[in-house]
Write a protein that holds these residues in place. Sequence first.
Motif, PDB file in Angstrom:
ATOM      1  N   LYS A  83      -2.252  -2.723   1.452  1.00 28.20           N
ATOM      2  CA  LYS A  83      -2.810  -1.880   0.384  1.00 28.20           C
ATOM      3  C   LYS A  83      -1.833  -0.776  -0.025  1.00 28.20           C
ATOM      4  O   LYS A  83      -1.563  -0.574  -1.210  1.00 28.20           O
ATOM      5  N   SER A  84      -1.331  -0.041   0.973  1.00 26.05           N
ATOM      6  CA  SER A  84      -0.414   1.065   0.659  1.00 26.05           C
ATOM      7  C   SER A  84       0.879   0.535   0.039  1.00 26.05           C
ATOM      8  O   SER A  84       1.444   1.158  -0.858  1.00 26.05           O
ATOM      9  N   SER A  85       1.304  -0.630   0.514  1.00 28.19           N
ATOM     10  CA  SER A  85       2.520  -1.232  -0.027  1.00 28.19           C
ATOM     11  C   SER A  85       2.329  -1.627  -1.494  1.00 28.19           C
ATOM     12  O   SER A  85       3.231  -1.458  -2.318  1.00 28.19           O
TER      13      SER A  85
ATOM     14  N   SER B  49       0.116   3.167   9.161  1.00 29.43           N
ATOM     15  CA  SER B  49      -1.262   2.935   8.763  1.00 29.43           C
ATOM     16  C   SER B  49      -1.858   4.184   8.109  1.00 29.43           C
ATOM     17  O   SER B  49      -1.620   5.296   8.555  1.00 29.43           O
ATOM     18  N   THR B  50      -2.626   3.971   7.049  1.00 28.49           N
ATOM     19  CA  THR B  50      -3.200   5.096   6.302  1.00 28.49           C
ATOM     20  C   THR B  50      -4.328   5.763   7.096  1.00 28.49           C
ATOM     21  O   THR B  50      -5.153   5.089   7.709  1.00 28.49           O
ATOM     22  N   ILE B  51      -4.335   7.076   7.061  1.00 32.80           N
ATOM     23  CA  ILE B  51      -5.389   7.864   7.703  1.00 32.80           C
ATOM     24  C   ILE B  51      -6.265   8.442   6.582  1.00 32.80           C
ATOM     25  O   ILE B  51      -5.747   9.131   5.704  1.00 32.80           O
TER      26      ILE B  51
ATOM     27  N   TRP C   5      -7.015   5.170  -5.579  1.00 35.56           N
ATOM     28  CA  TRP C   5      -7.323   5.571  -4.199  1.00 35.56           C
ATOM     29  C   TRP C   5      -6.955   4.435  -3.266  1.00 35.56           C
ATOM     30  O   TRP C   5      -7.490   3.335  -3.377  1.00 35.56           O
ATOM     31  N   ASP C   6      -6.056   4.733  -2.361  1.00 35.53           N
ATOM     32  CA  ASP C   6      -5.587   3.777  -1.347  1.00 35.53           C
ATOM     33  C   ASP C   6      -6.326   4.106  -0.055  1.00 35.53           C
ATOM     34  O   ASP C   6      -6.001   5.071   0.626  1.00 35.53           O
ATOM     35  N   THR C   7      -7.355   3.305   0.267  1.00 36.69           N
ATOM     36  CA  THR C   7      -8.195   3.639   1.423  1.00 36.69           C
ATOM     37  C   THR C   7      -7.557   3.161   2.730  1.00 36.69           C
ATOM     38  O   THR C   7      -6.653   2.336   2.730  1.00 36.69           O
ATOM     39  N   ALA C   8      -8.073   3.665   3.830  1.00 41.67           N
ATOM     40  CA  ALA C   8      -7.613   3.273   5.165  1.00 41.67           C
ATOM     41  C   ALA C   8      -8.407   2.053   5.612  1.00 41.67           C
ATOM     42  O   ALA C   8      -9.636   2.059   5.575  1.00 41.67           O
TER      43      ALA C   8
HETATM   44 MG    MG Z   1      -2.414   1.910   4.085  1.00 42.30          MG
END
Ligand code: MG
Length: 173
Positions: A19-21, A37-39, A61-64
Amino acid sequence: MNYFGPFKMVLLGETYVGKSSLALRFVKGQYYEHGGSTIGAAFFSHTLQIDDDSSMKIELWDTAGQERFHALAPMYYRDAAGSLIIYDITSAASFHRAKLWVTELYQTNNINMVIALVGNKADLAIGEKREVDMREANEYAEVNGLIFMETSAKSGENVHEIFMNIAKKVLLK
Ligand code: MG
Ligand code: GTP
C-alpha cells in the motif's frame, strides 16, 4: 480549467501487500525496497491530471495493514469517494483478506464509494510465485461491481492507470 475535489481516497489491505509503495509511486514516482510497516496511517495529497482541461485533487490515506490497527480503518473509509483494496498476487492469504475488506465496505452505508480491487506485485508474476489467479480475481471483481487491475509499485505498471480509472468513475457519480 476544471478543478475537481478534493476527493478522499483510501488504501486498504493486509500488511506487506504494498500500500505505502503504491502511494509513493503514485504521488512521487518513487520506489524503495525497505520502507517499513505503516503505523496508524499516512496522508498524501496529490493533484491528478484527468485530461487537457480538468484535474482532480486527491487526498490519499495510506492505512496500516497490521491487524492491530484494524479498528482505525472506518475513520478513513467512512466518507471516502474511492477505496483501493490491495492484495499481493504472491499471497493467497492477502487475497482472502481483501475479500473481507470488500464485505466490510459493502456493510457501510457509503453507497457512492468507488471500490477497486488491486493485485499488486505483478512484477513477480513470472515463475512460480503467483498464488492468485488473475482470471479468478477479475471474475470476483466483476461479480461484486469492483474495478480490477494488477499493478506493480516496483515497475510502476498500472499505478497511474488504476487511480485514473477510479477518478473517472468518481466524477460520474
Ligand atoms: Mg504501509
Ligand atoms: P503495511 O504498512 O504494514 O500495511 O504494509 P504495506 O502494504 O504498506 O507494504 P509496503 O508498501 O511497506 O511494502 C511491503 C514490501 O513489499 C516492501 O519490501 C516493498 O518493497 C515490497 N513491494 C511493494 N510493492 C511491490 C511491488 O510492486 N513489487 C515487488 N516485487 N515488491 C513490492
